[in-house]
Design a protein around this motif. Structure first.
Motif, short mmCIF file in Angstrom:
data_model
loop_
_atom_site.label_atom_id
_atom_site.label_comp_id
_atom_site.label_asym_id
_atom_site.label_seq_id
_atom_site.Cartn_x
_atom_site.Cartn_y
_atom_site.Cartn_z
N HIS A 175 -3.10 -0.45 -2.88
CA HIS A 175 -4.36 0.26 -2.64
C HIS A 175 -4.76 0.12 -1.18
N PRO A 176 -5.40 1.15 -0.60
CA PRO A 176 -5.78 1.05 0.82
C PRO A 176 -6.68 -0.14 1.15
N ASN A 177 -7.49 -0.57 0.20
CA ASN A 177 -8.35 -1.73 0.47
C ASN A 177 -7.56 -3.03 0.60
N TYR A 178 -6.29 -2.99 0.19
CA TYR A 178 -5.43 -4.17 0.31
C TYR A 178 -4.28 -3.93 1.28
N ALA A 179 -4.46 -2.96 2.16
CA ALA A 179 -3.38 -2.56 3.07
C ALA A 179 -2.85 -3.73 3.89
N GLN A 180 -3.73 -4.67 4.23
CA GLN A 180 -3.31 -5.81 5.06
C GLN A 180 -2.31 -6.71 4.33
N LEU A 181 -2.18 -6.55 3.01
CA LEU A 181 -1.24 -7.36 2.24
C LEU A 181 0.16 -6.74 2.17
N TYR A 182 0.29 -5.53 2.67
CA TYR A 182 1.57 -4.82 2.58
C TYR A 182 2.53 -5.35 3.63
N THR A 183 3.66 -5.88 3.17
CA THR A 183 4.69 -6.42 4.05
C THR A 183 6.04 -5.85 3.64
N ASP A 184 7.06 -6.16 4.41
CA ASP A 184 8.41 -5.73 4.04
C ASP A 184 8.81 -6.32 2.69
N GLU A 185 8.39 -7.56 2.45
CA GLU A 185 8.72 -8.21 1.18
C GLU A 185 8.01 -7.52 0.01
N VAL A 186 6.76 -7.14 0.22
CA VAL A 186 6.02 -6.43 -0.83
C VAL A 186 6.68 -5.08 -1.11
N GLU A 187 7.09 -4.39 -0.06
CA GLU A 187 7.75 -3.10 -0.25
C GLU A 187 9.05 -3.26 -1.05
N LYS A 188 9.81 -4.30 -0.74
CA LYS A 188 11.04 -4.55 -1.48
C LYS A 188 10.75 -4.82 -2.95
N GLU A 189 9.68 -5.56 -3.22
CA GLU A 189 9.32 -5.87 -4.59
C GLU A 189 8.89 -4.61 -5.34
N ILE A 190 8.12 -3.75 -4.69
CA ILE A 190 7.73 -2.49 -5.33
C ILE A 190 8.97 -1.66 -5.67
N LYS A 191 9.89 -1.58 -4.74
CA LYS A 191 11.11 -0.81 -4.98
C LYS A 191 11.92 -1.40 -6.14
N ARG A 192 11.98 -2.74 -6.19
CA ARG A 192 12.71 -3.38 -7.28
C ARG A 192 12.09 -3.02 -8.62
N GLY A 208 -3.18 5.18 -0.26
CA GLY A 208 -3.88 6.24 0.47
C GLY A 208 -4.85 5.69 1.48
N LEU A 209 -6.02 6.31 1.57
CA LEU A 209 -7.04 5.94 2.55
C LEU A 209 -8.40 5.84 1.87
N ASP A 210 -9.15 4.81 2.25
CA ASP A 210 -10.52 4.64 1.75
C ASP A 210 -11.38 4.16 2.90
N TYR A 211 -12.20 5.08 3.44
CA TYR A 211 -13.03 4.75 4.59
C TYR A 211 -14.47 4.40 4.20
N VAL A 212 -14.79 4.44 2.92
CA VAL A 212 -16.19 4.33 2.50
C VAL A 212 -16.78 2.97 2.84
N LYS A 213 -16.06 1.90 2.54
CA LYS A 213 -16.61 0.57 2.78
C LYS A 213 -15.81 -0.23 3.80
N SER A 214 -14.86 0.40 4.44
CA SER A 214 -14.04 -0.33 5.41
C SER A 214 -14.49 -0.02 6.83
N PRO A 215 -14.50 -1.02 7.71
CA PRO A 215 -14.86 -0.78 9.12
C PRO A 215 -13.83 0.11 9.80
N ALA A 216 -14.25 0.77 10.85
CA ALA A 216 -13.38 1.74 11.53
C ALA A 216 -12.07 1.13 12.00
N TRP A 217 -12.10 -0.14 12.40
CA TRP A 217 -10.87 -0.74 12.93
C TRP A 217 -9.79 -0.90 11.86
#
Length: 293
Positions: free
Chosen positions: A96-113, A128-137
């Protein structure tokens, strides 16, 4: 019918009226697919252990043909592998976009598995993208991770479940650049301005638009307007449980057993029968996710 009334009644403990007494227009039942639900979050809200998932489903998801569980946080991926053991549960996996900071190469490999481990894993997402409650940065981080997930989904040829909230222009731009115009897409829980509907449907020929129980809320005029603009053959029905339980159950824990209330509202908006709504949205979900009869 009686079983559904009893089960829904369990979720009305904070209401003054039970469905039996307070809702004279109990929706007719039919075979349906809930195209987007978070079963583990439902269990958490109901203070039920994950191991009780099959019992909870059998008790509450009456008359359903299938439900598509969505795992969108890395900590929840293992739950998805458990839930698909139920014969009527399919699953998607993504971040989920609110957890984008948790996405790593290892997470991607696990999703693919996971997504290649069983045909019951039917799509990548939600992402996707969720700008409603997330700061611009954080928007740039979300955009970067969204693009990575689209590329990965394309590698596996997996359909995509898209979350776009307060970010219509950027979501549309990134998807237009990276996804083929005939790619299978579930634009989940649509709450954007209705004017976007035609743009999405025209650009992506195999895009389906999902709406939730918020369509029954008194103030959700734009959502109902958007539903009216989506051709029936491009419409998906979803609870997004445990969130946004439909009226007259608003405030309780949403789950797939509440689809009849949402289907009834869809039918009113589209000027058709609830039986036709069940039939067509089920067919649409089967086409989107490859769910068999």
């Amino acid at each position: 019918m009686q079983r559904v009334v009893q089960n829904i009644g369990k979720n009305l403990r904070n209401k003054k009226e039970s469905p039996q007494n307070g809702n004279r227009h109990q929706p007719a039942l039919g075979s349906f697919i809930d195209s987007h639900v978070h079963i583990d979050h439902i269990l958490n809200r109901e203070n039920r252990p994950i191991k009780d998932f099959s019992e909870f489903i059998d008790q509450n998801f009456s008359s359903f043909h299938a439900s598509v569980h969505v795992a969108c946080h890395p900590r929840d991926f293992s739950n998805a592998e458990l839930f698909i053991e139920h014969p009527k549960i399919y699953s998607t996996v993504g971040v989920h976009p609110n957890y984008a900071q948790l996405y790593t190469d290892e997470v991607e490999k696990e999703i693919k598995r996971i997504l290649t481990s069983s045909p019951k894993f039917v799509a990548w997402g939600e992402c996707g993208l969720d700008y409603v409650k997330s700061p611009a940065w954080k928007h740039k981080i979300q955009q970067e991770i969204f693009q990575k997930q689209m590329v990965a989904a394309l590698e596996l040829a997996k359909p995509m479940v898209i979350h776009s909230r307060g970010a219509d222009a950027d979501s549309f731009d990134l998807m237009t650049r990276l996804l083929p115009s005939d790619y299978k897409i579930h634009l989940h829980c649509f709450t954007s301005p209705p004017q976007w509907i035609e743009k999405w449907l025209t650009k992506f020929s195999n895009l389906y638009v999902g709406f939730t129980g918020c369509s029954t809320f008194s103030g959700a005029h734009d959502v109902r307007d958007a539903i009216s603009r989506v051709p029936l053959e491009r419409l998906l029905i979803e609870t997004d449980g445990p969130f946004m339980a439909p009226e007259p159950l608003r405030g309780s824990t949403a789950h797939s057993g509440m689809i009849p209330f949402i289907a009834q509202k869809f039918a009113e908006i589209k000027g058709t029968s609830i039986e036709k709504m069940y039939q067509q949205t089920k067919k649409n979900a089967q086409t989107m996710y490859g769910i068999p009869d």
